[in-house]
Scaffold this motif. Structure first.
Motif, PDB file in Angstrom:
ATOM      1  N   ALA A 143       0.854  -1.191   0.000  1.00  0.00           N
ATOM      2  CA  ALA A 143       0.000   0.000   0.000  1.00  0.00           C
ATOM      3  C   ALA A 143       0.884   1.234   0.000  1.00  0.00           C
ATOM      4  N   VAL A 144       0.521   2.204  -0.827  1.00  0.00           N
ATOM      5  CA  VAL A 144       1.112   3.537  -0.762  1.00  0.00           C
ATOM      6  C   VAL A 144       0.006   4.438  -0.239  1.00  0.00           C
ATOM      7  N   LEU A 145       0.205   4.985   0.945  1.00  0.00           N
ATOM      8  CA  LEU A 145      -0.806   5.820   1.600  1.00  0.00           C
ATOM      9  C   LEU A 145      -0.507   7.278   1.291  1.00  0.00           C
ATOM     10  N   ALA A 146      -1.420   7.927   0.557  1.00  0.00           N
ATOM     11  CA  ALA A 146      -1.195   9.318   0.162  1.00  0.00           C
ATOM     12  C   ALA A 146      -2.524  10.037   0.005  1.00  0.00           C
ATOM     13  N   ALA A 147      -2.472  11.348   0.203  1.00  0.00           N
ATOM     14  CA  ALA A 147      -3.650  12.204   0.059  1.00  0.00           C
ATOM     15  C   ALA A 147      -3.298  13.360  -0.877  1.00  0.00           C
ATOM     16  N   ASP A 148      -4.267  14.227  -1.112  1.00  0.00           N
ATOM     17  CA  ASP A 148      -3.995  15.415  -1.906  1.00  0.00           C
ATOM     18  C   ASP A 148      -2.799  16.147  -1.319  1.00  0.00           C
TER      19      ASP A 148
ATOM     20  N   THR B 103      -7.447   8.917   1.620  1.00  0.00           N
ATOM     21  CA  THR B 103      -8.531   9.288   2.525  1.00  0.00           C
ATOM     22  C   THR B 103      -9.861   9.439   1.808  1.00  0.00           C
ATOM     23  N   HIS B 104      -9.827   9.483   0.486  1.00  0.00           N
ATOM     24  CA  HIS B 104     -11.058   9.585  -0.314  1.00  0.00           C
ATOM     25  C   HIS B 104     -10.846   8.867  -1.633  1.00  0.00           C
ATOM     26  N   GLY B 105     -11.949   8.528  -2.292  1.00  0.00           N
ATOM     27  CA  GLY B 105     -11.875   7.872  -3.582  1.00  0.00           C
ATOM     28  C   GLY B 105     -11.628   8.871  -4.698  1.00  0.00           C
ATOM     29  N   GLY B 106     -11.619   8.375  -5.920  1.00  0.00           N
ATOM     30  CA  GLY B 106     -11.426   9.246  -7.075  1.00  0.00           C
ATOM     31  C   GLY B 106      -9.961   9.430  -7.394  1.00  0.00           C
TER      32      GLY B 106
ATOM     33  N   GLU C 149      -9.933   3.253  -0.573  1.00  0.00           N
ATOM     34  CA  GLU C 149     -10.014   4.248   0.498  1.00  0.00           C
ATOM     35  C   GLU C 149      -9.529   3.615   1.799  1.00  0.00           C
ATOM     36  N   VAL C 150      -8.795   4.388   2.586  1.00  0.00           N
ATOM     37  CA  VAL C 150      -8.201   3.867   3.809  1.00  0.00           C
ATOM     38  C   VAL C 150      -9.276   3.390   4.792  1.00  0.00           C
ATOM     39  N   SER C 151     -10.458   3.962   4.741  1.00  0.00           N
ATOM     40  CA  SER C 151     -11.539   3.535   5.634  1.00  0.00           C
ATOM     41  C   SER C 151     -12.048   2.134   5.304  1.00  0.00           C
ATOM     42  N   GLU C 152     -11.673   1.618   4.137  1.00  0.00           N
ATOM     43  CA  GLU C 152     -12.175   0.321   3.676  1.00  0.00           C
ATOM     44  C   GLU C 152     -11.113  -0.773   3.636  1.00  0.00           C
ATOM     45  N   VAL C 153      -9.907  -0.481   4.135  1.00  0.00           N
ATOM     46  CA  VAL C 153      -8.834  -1.475   4.078  1.00  0.00           C
ATOM     47  C   VAL C 153      -8.289  -1.759   5.471  1.00  0.00           C
TER      48      VAL C 153
ATOM     49  N   LEU D 210      -3.054  13.356   6.266  1.00  0.00           N
ATOM     50  CA  LEU D 210      -3.159  11.974   6.743  1.00  0.00           C
ATOM     51  C   LEU D 210      -3.217  11.894   8.258  1.00  0.00           C
ATOM     52  N   ARG D 211      -2.424  12.713   8.938  1.00  0.00           N
ATOM     53  CA  ARG D 211      -2.336  12.577  10.395  1.00  0.00           C
ATOM     54  C   ARG D 211      -3.573  13.051  11.130  1.00  0.00           C
ATOM     55  N   VAL D 212      -4.494  13.733  10.444  1.00  0.00           N
ATOM     56  CA  VAL D 212      -5.760  14.122  11.078  1.00  0.00           C
ATOM     57  C   VAL D 212      -6.899  13.190  10.681  1.00  0.00           C
ATOM     58  N   ASP D 213      -6.598  12.161   9.921  1.00  0.00           N
ATOM     59  CA  ASP D 213      -7.595  11.176   9.501  1.00  0.00           C
ATOM     60  C   ASP D 213      -7.443   9.930  10.389  1.00  0.00           C
ATOM     61  N   ALA D 214      -8.438   9.675  11.200  1.00  0.00           N
ATOM     62  CA  ALA D 214      -8.363   8.567  12.169  1.00  0.00           C
ATOM     63  C   ALA D 214      -8.135   7.221  11.492  1.00  0.00           C
ATOM     64  N   ASP D 215      -8.742   7.005  10.333  1.00  0.00           N
ATOM     65  CA  ASP D 215      -8.550   5.734   9.636  1.00  0.00           C
ATOM     66  C   ASP D 215      -7.116   5.584   9.141  1.00  0.00           C
TER      67      ASP D 215
END
Length: 181
Positions: free
Chosen positions: A11-16, A42-45, A65-69, A89-94
């Motif tokens: 997994a590569v975890l990244a956001a905007d 943190t979101h789809g698309g 989406e991180v909420s689904e894995v 990322l650090r403010v997203d609980a998932d």
């Protein structure tokens, strides 16, 4: 590097706001080594990458989406930097839960530049030696980590690196570390 990671899922975890080169180069190195790499966010698309913090670069399709894995869905994790990406990322609980689960499960984790910010938030740098971009080193030290000035550091399953200039060394190390796991 071909084949070392055949059958491994990363997994590569990244956001905007992710630093484009810090997403692209590690992902390519892992794919070239045979890994199946998914972009988790943190979101789809699509997410917007950046060159630095002010110049928009490419957009990348999100696979999951991180909420689904769960960490159990993967063999290893990479967190690219850029200032904006790990701050989101650090403010997203998932996202924080996801990172902590990798470390708690003994799975290898890699973070570059500002990426270790989420390691701080997940409370997994305590007692480890890490490196990072200079501006977050006080945060790491305050979270109980020991900060060093090196291109790449691996300690207790967590590999960290300082900045995009270190990408060749970082990519080589993460392939080797993920192959050992």
């Amino acid at each position: 590097m071909a084949g070392e990671l055949n059958g491994r899922k990363v997994a590569v975890l990244a956001a905007d706001g992710v630093e484009r080169i810090e997403l692209v180069q590690p992902r390519k190195a892992l794919q070239d080594a045979g890994a199946d790499v998914e972009l988790v966010s943190t979101h789809g698309g699509r997410i917007q990458s950046m060159n630095g913090d002010i110049e928009p670069a490419d957009r990348f399709d999100v696979d999951r989406e991180v909420s689904e894995v769960e960490a159990g869905d993967y063999d290893a994790l990479v967190v690219p930097g850029g200032t904006i990406n790990p701050d989101q990322l650090r403010v997203d609980a998932d996202a924080v839960r996801f990172v902590r689960a990798f470390v708690d499960g003994g799975k290898p984790v890699a973070a570059i530049c500002h990426g270790p910010w989420i390691l701080v938030e997940a409370d997994v740098v305590r007692g480890r030696t890490v490196t990072s971009y200079p501006s977050i080193r006080t945060d790491i030290a305050n979270a109980g980590g020991t900060v060093v000035e090196e291109k790449v550091v691996t300690d207790q399953g967590i590999t960290t690196s300082r900045n995009p200039d270190d990408l060749p060394t970082f990519c080589e190390r993460i392939v080797a570390e993920f192959a050992k796991a």
